[in-house]
Design a protein around this motif. Sequence first.
Motif: not given
Length: 224
Positions: A13-17, A21-24, A26-30, A38-43
């Motif tokens: 959990l982070t308020s830094c946009q 964006k980086h985490a999303l 990275q997850a799609l690359f992996e 599943e993407a909503q769970d990550l979000c």
Amino acid sequence: MSNGTGAGGQDLLTSCQHMQKHALVQALFERKFTTVGEAQDLCESLTGERNDLFRLMGVLNRDLQLFKYKVSARAVSEDAGEDQHFVALTNMDKDDAANETSSFKYHEMLFFKHALEEIVRAAGNRMDLLDLLNMEYEQQPTERPSSSQRPSSSQQQEPETQQQVVVMTKRDKQDLVFRLVDDGWLAKTGASNTFTVGPRTYLELKSVLLDIPHLPEHLRSFLS
């Protein structure tokens, strides 16, 4: 609302946009692709809100357009249920998108191409594994320089070529089918040993599907 705990117990959990964006990405690359759920769970683990997914995708896509990438989401069939809506990081350059399958050899790509053509024209856009293994198609030769005929540095002539046809065994084809499933280019249906077009093909190779001769009109309309 989520407690912000991601895989492995890490607090995402982070308020830094920028970090969101980086985490999303990275997850799609992996993962290569994921369901919308599943993407909503990550979000939710990143922002605290499941419904932030499409807002975050929009912000991210403004950054990615310079690199000809886009986070895309779509259903993979006309009657798709909630678990058949997928998200993937897609290459918007058609030539580069086709190269996303470059980890496969020429004869494997040829099999995949013909498998797609047969699947989309089959009843229910799906085929049994045995039918895929017995699929008949012209295995075109590839031209490669002959190692015995490569010119030395003092020679000026062009290298001669030799034609090679790789004949795939049924075991080779079966192994390839499951590799294509693992990478999301094909998908296994609920029926035992039955396969259909995979989510990454719908998301990343739509132009390849639209170029298939005699593509059923209902599928062409769905893709357009």
